[in-house]
Structure formats: C-alpha cells, structure tokens
Design a protein around this motif. Sequence first.
Motif, PDB file in Angstrom:
ATOM      1  N   ASN A 131      -0.649  13.494  -2.156  1.00 52.06           N
ATOM      2  CA  ASN A 131      -0.070  14.735  -2.657  1.00 52.06           C
ATOM      3  C   ASN A 131      -1.101  15.876  -2.704  1.00 52.06           C
ATOM      4  OD1 ASN A 131       1.328  16.654  -4.108  1.00 52.06           O
ATOM      5  ND2 ASN A 131       2.178  15.185  -5.564  1.00 52.06           N
TER       6      ASN A 131
ATOM      7  N   THR B  69      -2.284  16.975  -6.138  1.00 54.53           N
ATOM      8  CA  THR B  69      -3.126  16.162  -7.020  1.00 54.53           C
ATOM      9  C   THR B  69      -4.320  15.522  -6.314  1.00 54.53           C
ATOM     10  OG1 THR B  69      -1.722  14.248  -6.595  1.00 54.53           O
ATOM     11  CG2 THR B  69      -1.220  15.517  -8.566  1.00 54.53           C
TER      12      THR B  69
ATOM     13  N   PRO C 229       7.617  10.469   3.538  1.00 56.31           N
ATOM     14  CA  PRO C 229       8.576   9.839   2.626  1.00 56.31           C
ATOM     15  C   PRO C 229       8.040   9.619   1.208  1.00 56.31           C
ATOM     16  CG  PRO C 229       7.598   8.175   4.033  1.00 56.31           C
ATOM     17  CD  PRO C 229       6.970   9.495   4.426  1.00 56.31           C
ATOM     18  N   VAL C 230       6.716   9.562   1.071  1.00 56.96           N
ATOM     19  CA  VAL C 230       6.105   9.241  -0.221  1.00 56.96           C
ATOM     20  C   VAL C 230       4.887  10.127  -0.403  1.00 56.96           C
ATOM     21  CG1 VAL C 230       4.979   7.447  -1.584  1.00 56.96           C
ATOM     22  CG2 VAL C 230       6.724   6.825   0.055  1.00 56.96           C
ATOM     23  N   LEU C 231       4.724  10.668  -1.600  1.00 61.59           N
ATOM     24  CA  LEU C 231       3.510  11.446  -1.880  1.00 61.59           C
ATOM     25  C   LEU C 231       2.722  10.729  -2.973  1.00 61.59           C
ATOM     26  CD1 LEU C 231       5.029  15.020  -1.897  1.00 61.59           C
ATOM     27  CD2 LEU C 231       3.215  14.265  -0.367  1.00 61.59           C
ATOM     28  N   ASP C 232       1.722   9.965  -2.576  1.00 63.67           N
ATOM     29  CA  ASP C 232       0.920   9.284  -3.583  1.00 63.67           C
ATOM     30  C   ASP C 232      -0.048  10.258  -4.226  1.00 63.67           C
ATOM     31  OD1 ASP C 232       1.625   6.428  -3.655  1.00 63.67           O
ATOM     32  OD2 ASP C 232       1.249   6.583  -1.503  1.00 63.67           O
TER      33      ASP C 232
ATOM     34  N   ARG D  13       2.050  -1.927   1.693  1.00 65.54           N
ATOM     35  CA  ARG D  13       3.513  -1.891   1.647  1.00 65.54           C
ATOM     36  C   ARG D  13       4.099  -1.638   3.025  1.00 65.54           C
ATOM     37  NH1 ARG D  13       2.398  -2.323  -3.091  1.00 65.54           N
ATOM     38  NH2 ARG D  13       1.762  -0.725  -4.577  1.00 65.54           N
ATOM     39  N   GLN D  14       3.230  -1.406   3.999  1.00 63.73           N
ATOM     40  CA  GLN D  14       3.678  -1.233   5.392  1.00 63.73           C
ATOM     41  C   GLN D  14       4.703  -0.110   5.521  1.00 63.73           C
ATOM     42  OE1 GLN D  14       2.646  -3.031   8.319  1.00 63.73           O
ATOM     43  NE2 GLN D  14       0.953  -3.497   6.978  1.00 63.73           N
ATOM     44  N   ILE D  15       4.497   0.966   4.795  1.00 63.09           N
ATOM     45  CA  ILE D  15       5.413   2.097   4.897  1.00 63.09           C
ATOM     46  C   ILE D  15       4.773   3.163   5.770  1.00 63.09           C
ATOM     47  CG2 ILE D  15       6.433   3.995   3.553  1.00 63.09           C
ATOM     48  CD1 ILE D  15       6.929   1.975   1.385  1.00 63.09           C
TER      49      ILE D  15
ATOM     50  N   ILE E 278       2.046  -1.174 -10.045  1.00 60.18           N
ATOM     51  CA  ILE E 278       1.661  -1.695  -8.740  1.00 60.18           C
ATOM     52  C   ILE E 278       2.461  -2.955  -8.420  1.00 60.18           C
ATOM     53  CG2 ILE E 278      -0.246  -2.728  -7.444  1.00 60.18           C
ATOM     54  CD1 ILE E 278      -2.083  -0.761  -9.014  1.00 60.18           C
TER      55      ILE E 278
ATOM     56  N   ALA F 182       6.030  -1.941  -7.488  1.00 62.99           N
ATOM     57  CA  ALA F 182       6.068  -1.293  -6.177  1.00 62.99           C
ATOM     58  C   ALA F 182       5.936  -2.346  -5.074  1.00 62.99           C
ATOM     59  CB  ALA F 182       4.970  -0.247  -6.060  1.00 62.99           C
ATOM     60  N   THR F 183       5.065  -3.331  -5.304  1.00 57.69           N
ATOM     61  CA  THR F 183       4.877  -4.396  -4.323  1.00 57.69           C
ATOM     62  C   THR F 183       6.153  -5.218  -4.165  1.00 57.69           C
ATOM     63  OG1 THR F 183       2.573  -4.498  -4.998  1.00 57.69           O
ATOM     64  CG2 THR F 183       3.387  -6.344  -3.706  1.00 57.69           C
TER      65      THR F 183
ATOM     66  N   ALA G 100       9.011  -2.772  -2.546  1.00 56.35           N
ATOM     67  CA  ALA G 100       8.758  -2.082  -1.276  1.00 56.35           C
ATOM     68  C   ALA G 100       9.595  -2.755  -0.189  1.00 56.35           C
ATOM     69  CB  ALA G 100       7.275  -2.163  -0.936  1.00 56.35           C
ATOM     70  N   PRO G 101       9.941  -2.015   0.880  1.00 60.36           N
ATOM     71  CA  PRO G 101      10.801  -2.584   1.935  1.00 60.36           C
ATOM     72  C   PRO G 101      10.294  -3.918   2.467  1.00 60.36           C
ATOM     73  CG  PRO G 101      10.488  -0.255   2.298  1.00 60.36           C
ATOM     74  CD  PRO G 101       9.632  -0.612   1.116  1.00 60.36           C
ATOM     75  N   ASN G 102       8.964  -4.165   2.357  1.00 61.84           N
ATOM     76  CA  ASN G 102       8.459  -5.452   2.832  1.00 61.84           C
ATOM     77  C   ASN G 102       8.158  -6.406   1.675  1.00 61.84           C
ATOM     78  OD1 ASN G 102       6.224  -4.199   1.787  1.00 61.84           O
ATOM     79  ND2 ASN G 102       4.824  -4.846   3.398  1.00 61.84           N
TER      80      ASN G 102
ATOM     81  N   PHE H 226      10.092   4.097  -4.281  1.00 63.46           N
ATOM     82  CA  PHE H 226       9.959   5.486  -3.822  1.00 63.46           C
ATOM     83  C   PHE H 226      11.272   6.267  -3.909  1.00 63.46           C
ATOM     84  CE2 PHE H 226       7.175   2.689  -1.197  1.00 63.46           C
ATOM     85  CZ  PHE H 226       6.086   2.823  -2.025  1.00 63.46           C
TER      86      PHE H 226
ATOM     87  N   TYR I  92       3.626   7.152 -17.576  1.00 64.23           N
ATOM     88  CA  TYR I  92       3.062   7.707 -16.340  1.00 64.23           C
ATOM     89  C   TYR I  92       2.618   6.590 -15.382  1.00 64.23           C
ATOM     90  CZ  TYR I  92      -0.042  10.283 -13.195  1.00 64.23           C
ATOM     91  OH  TYR I  92      -0.649  10.809 -12.086  1.00 64.23           O
TER      92      TYR I  92
ATOM     93  N   ILE J 200       4.250   6.054 -11.506  1.00 62.41           N
ATOM     94  CA  ILE J 200       3.667   6.857 -10.444  1.00 62.41           C
ATOM     95  C   ILE J 200       3.552   6.084  -9.135  1.00 62.41           C
ATOM     96  CG2 ILE J 200       1.146   6.526 -10.622  1.00 62.41           C
ATOM     97  CD1 ILE J 200       3.039   9.807 -10.986  1.00 62.41           C
ATOM     98  N   PHE J 201       3.452   4.747  -9.231  1.00 60.24           N
ATOM     99  CA  PHE J 201       3.272   3.950  -8.015  1.00 60.24           C
ATOM    100  C   PHE J 201       4.590   3.660  -7.309  1.00 60.24           C
ATOM    101  CE2 PHE J 201      -0.422   3.048 -10.613  1.00 60.24           C
ATOM    102  CZ  PHE J 201      -1.433   3.258  -9.694  1.00 60.24           C
TER     103      PHE J 201
ATOM    104  N   GLY K 175       7.406   7.538  -5.627  1.00 56.62           N
ATOM    105  CA  GLY K 175       7.423   8.271  -4.366  1.00 56.62           C
ATOM    106  C   GLY K 175       7.035   9.727  -4.565  1.00 56.62           C
ATOM    107  N   ASN K 176       7.237  10.247  -5.779  1.00 61.17           N
ATOM    108  CA  ASN K 176       6.760  11.595  -6.146  1.00 61.17           C
ATOM    109  C   ASN K 176       7.185  12.690  -5.190  1.00 61.17           C
ATOM    110  OD1 ASN K 176       5.305  10.190  -8.167  1.00 61.17           O
ATOM    111  ND2 ASN K 176       3.730   9.755  -6.665  1.00 61.17           N
ATOM    112  N   MET K 177       8.429  12.649  -4.730  1.00 60.04           N
ATOM    113  CA  MET K 177       8.902  13.716  -3.867  1.00 60.04           C
ATOM    114  C   MET K 177       9.395  14.887  -4.713  1.00 60.04           C
ATOM    115  SD  MET K 177       8.139  12.437  -1.078  1.00 60.04           S
ATOM    116  CE  MET K 177       8.764  13.548   0.156  1.00 60.04           C
TER     117      MET K 177
ATOM    118  N   GLU L 245       9.988  13.356  -8.875  1.00 60.80           N
ATOM    119  CA  GLU L 245       8.767  13.677  -9.624  1.00 60.80           C
ATOM    120  C   GLU L 245       9.068  13.593 -11.110  1.00 60.80           C
ATOM    121  OE1 GLU L 245       7.729  17.580  -8.108  1.00 60.80           O
ATOM    122  OE2 GLU L 245       5.931  16.751  -7.194  1.00 60.80           O
TER     123      GLU L 245
ATOM    124  N   LEU M 297       3.712  13.951 -14.254  1.00 62.34           N
ATOM    125  CA  LEU M 297       3.027  14.282 -13.003  1.00 62.34           C
ATOM    126  C   LEU M 297       2.809  15.790 -12.882  1.00 62.34           C
ATOM    127  CD1 LEU M 297       1.937  13.322 -10.215  1.00 62.34           C
ATOM    128  CD2 LEU M 297       4.198  13.753  -9.314  1.00 62.34           C
TER     129      LEU M 297
END
Lengths: 334, 277
Positions: free
Chosen positions: A147, A150, A188-191, A204-206, B112, B115-116, B119-121, B137, B211, B215-216, B219-221, B226, B230
């Motif tokens: 991001n 940040t 797609p994602v803003l870390d 995560r393979q994204i 974390i 998210a793991t 996640a799609p995988n 995300f 927070y 945050i992980f 996706g924070n779009m 958001e 953040l």
Amino acid sequence: MIKRASALLVALALVAQPALADVTLLNVSYDVMRDFYKDYNPVFAKYYEAKFKDKVTIQQSHGGSSKQARSVIDGLEADVVTMNQSLDIDAIVDKGKQVNAGWEKKLPNEASPFSSLQVLIVRKGNPKAIRDWNDLVKPGVQIIVPNPKTSGNGRYTYLAAWGYAAKLPGGNDAKARDFVTALFKNVPVLDSGGRAATTTFMQRQIGDVLITFENEAEMIAREFGRGGFEVVYPSISIDADLPVAVVDKVVDKKGTRKAAEEYLKYLWSPEGQTVAAQNYLRPRDAGVAAKFAKQFPAVKLFTVADFGGWAKAQKTHFDDGGIYDQIAAKVAGK
Amino acid sequence: MAFKQHSVLPGFGLSLGYTLLYLSIIVLLPLTALVVKSSDLTWTAFWAAVADPRVVATYKVTFGASAIAATLNLFAGLLLAWVLVRYPFPGKRLIDALVDLPFALPTAVAGIALATLYAPNGWLGQYLDPLGIKVAFTPLGIVVALTFVTLPFVVRTVQPVLEDLEHELEEAAASLGATRWQIFWKVILPMLLPALLTGFALAFARAVGEYGSVIFIAGNMPFVSEITPLMIISKLEQYDYLGATAIAVVMLVVSFALLFIINGLQWWSAKRLGRRK
C-alpha cells in the motif's frame, strides 16, 4: 552466589583489558535491512576495535520505515537512523529536532551508501510473459504491491510506474496518471508493508507479479528457494536511495558521536560496500560494483528528484487527497 | 437514592475513591490526552479528516463487520456456554480451555493463520474458491477474523450465570405445564439476557478496535475492505498526528455511545427481573 560470580567477572575484566571502553549504539532501521545489518555489525565492530581499541556493541530495531521514524520523534534514543526514504529522516529533523538539518550533506551520495530499485517478480517460467511495465496493465494480470499509503516500498513502485509512463515518447503526466490508474486496477490486495506483500505473493500464491525492491528478491530466494520465481528487470526503474543519518541530539547526550559517525562512514568502505553487495544492495563504490557487476544487471534509472524530491512527491501524490487517493477512488468506482 | 450506602462492611468512601483514582489514571487520562491533542485542530480540519468519503467507508466496514461478528458470537457463544454448562462429556475441560485461545493468541498470529487458511490455496480456501466464495482479502474475511477474535466474550459472560441458574425454576415451570421451548424462552433467556448483552457489548467494542488480526486477511482495498484503524495508521505515515487523533476520537465517541446504550439496556433488563434495587 551470583554476586560472587559477577564480582569475579568484573575482576577478570579489569585484569584482562584495562583500556577497553564499551560503546553501545542503537541503530533504528526499517524492515528489510535486518539481514544486511546482521552481517555488517560484526564487520564494523571488528574494525572499530582494531582502530580505536574500544569495544562497540550495536543494537538493532526494525519496523516500517515511517513507524520507526515516529518512534525516534517520540523519544526512542537512536544513535543512528537508517531509512528507506529521506522523507523519514526529514520528518525527524522537522518534528522531533533530534537530527540537525543538512544531514544529507554530511556523507557522500546524499548520505545514501547503497541503493536498490523496483523489479518485477514473476512466477516460474513467466507464464504471463511479463517483460516490462506496460505488460502489467493487460487485462487478467494480477499485481501485488504494498500500500503506497503505508509503505515506502509501495511509494517507490508507484513513482517507478509513473516515471516509466511519463518518460515514454509522447509521455506526459496525464498519460502517466492513466497508466498508474490502469496498474492499480489490477491490484487485488494492498498489504501494509513490503514483507507482507511478499508473503501474499509467495506463500498464498496470489497474483502474477510482485513489485518490490531488488534486494527483497534475494531475500525471497533465500527464504523460499530459487525455483518458484523469476526476476524481471524492467526497461527503466526508480533508484531507491536508502539514506542514513546520525541522530545529533542523542549522540551528543550519550557521548557516542564518534562511534556513530564511524559506524555510518564505514558503510562506504570497501568492506561495508561488499557486505551490501552480498545482500543485493547496489554498492556506490566503483571497485566493489565492478566485482559484483554480474549480479546487478544495468537498468536505466531515474530518481525521486525528477518528481521534485521526496517532500514534493509526498505532497502531490501520497498525502490525503493527493493523486494516489484520487486514483484509488477511481479504481474503487467512487 | 441516598449516596451513602449502608452495608455491613465499612470502607465505601475509601474503595470508591480508589476506584475513581485507578480509572482516572488507567482509562481517563490517556483518553483525555487523545481528545486534548485533537483539540489543536480547527473544526474544519477535524471535519475534513473524519468526514472524508474514504474514511466514512471504513466506518461502515469496521462497525458493520463488528456488529455482524458480535451477533454471530451472541448465538454461537450462547450455544457453546450451554453445552459446556449443561452436559458432561469427555474432553470438556479441553474444549473449555480452547474457548480462551483467541484471547491468548497475539492478534497478528491469528490474522496470519486465518489468511493462510482462507487464501485461495489454503486448506479451507481451496474448497470455497471453486464455489465462488471468496473469504481472504474481502469484507467477509474481516468478519471471519473478528468473529474468531471475539469468540470468548459471550461464552465467558454467559457461562457463570448459566451455572448459577436454579434448576428449581425450570422444574417449577415444567410442573406448571410449560413446554420446553416456553421454559427456555420465558424462564431461562430473561435471566441470561443481561449477561448476553454484556458479552455482545464487549465483543463489539473489541472488534471495533481490532487491527492486527484483520490487516492480513482484509486485502485493504480502498472503499471496499479498509478498516478505520488502518486509516489512523496511514495518517500517521504522513506524520499527520492530528488527523490520526481526529479519527481516533470519532471511534472513541461512537464506541462509548454504543457501550453506553448497551449498558443501559442491560440495566433495564436486569431491573425488570428485579435484580437491582
């Protein structure tokens, strides 16, 4: 028992090394510099002890660049700060007054001992055929970027993409803006930081492309192995200079100025530059650079000075309501 | 109502004084500092910081996701507490201890891990993704993270009350011909309501300020996923301390108002049961 033992230790120390003072320095740095300073600190300590007959111990603190700068402003007693954008050190000058103005003139290369640049990291075999910046805005390409709000890493990426589009034949700011908008449409994602973006991409393979510092690519190789990704060098990129400064107020108070100044100066020595190159930071020293030339493909670079310097770039692009915010709103369809 | 309480044990003045002092130092002082710092802002600047469309979008995400998470845990928490109190079964101790785990985990670790997982995988994500259910995300991911983190609150507030419920009441109701459903609805639930509300309030308040775990997975779009904390962080990144405190003050005021309302509800429901004089 403990008392006796420590008394014995003190006695031994007195007998063994009568003339050895012990200096402790705190280096407040940003995330990805952890590996470099882990290697550099012992090299420096050895040199310092040989030259001044004093022992020096260096403590490290790591975190996001601006977050670390804020800690120093709020009173964390750092002897030196090593950041990923001059803006963070300027903030310490302005807000905390712990660093004296003109710090960037006290050391060579605008006080930045090495540099890095934004590269494109793609999946093994480069299935999306990514060669340069313009391939990133194709439909169906997913890009992972930290991001820009940040993360200094994200800000460099944004400026690199902007600069690429503006410097194309017939390029201008309006075209650059459209290009950066198209690029962020594919994110797609803003870390929140560079390391988190790496995790998203590798673990995560994204996404198809991760844009990050060149030295982070080496970290990925060490962490995840070299089989999973390829580094693509774009035709042009931004020179990310990584500035360092002595925190005047703290070293004068603690009496550590000499050690702190030596610590930073030694970064420019062939030894310091070699450690940097081993950590995939581009050295300033021509001799060291020649030795590691194979490791660092030549890329045409521009700098933040092309945007009028960090302060101006931050104000125009990244502050609230700036161009990046407008782009983000547009991408979100607001 | 007389201010002076007459109870068997003396020491009301001393203990109340101590309570107020402690609360002042631990709670009120930092919050006052926050409000005072933001008072350096002009109204216009304050308003510009807190009413920016992007920030407003984060309020919706944060308070909305927190409300959903707290509501989910209201039901799930009641069920868990019920099972843990009413039925003996092997491994009960272990399940009981598991409930507290989200408390003990550092939030970043929780974030974390989730998210793991999603996640799609990830373990779960790989099965959800083909169904078109995207958790990591997205705002849904935020709800998942908040639900995880706030699980213990309802369970732990309801559990002791449920343990103290007298079986005689239920037996009396049954002997008077109440159905099981009526017993639950008319006898047990009113007794549990104050505790449920407390648990809900605690879960909600905790979720609003969360927070690390979010945050992980968020996706924070911008405008989509958001969260408000953040925004505070990104203001700090610009060294905009005042803007950051302005948003923090808004969160504080909203949270306090909501807690106050919920506390009022609880007070009211307890009074209805004649628990308080």
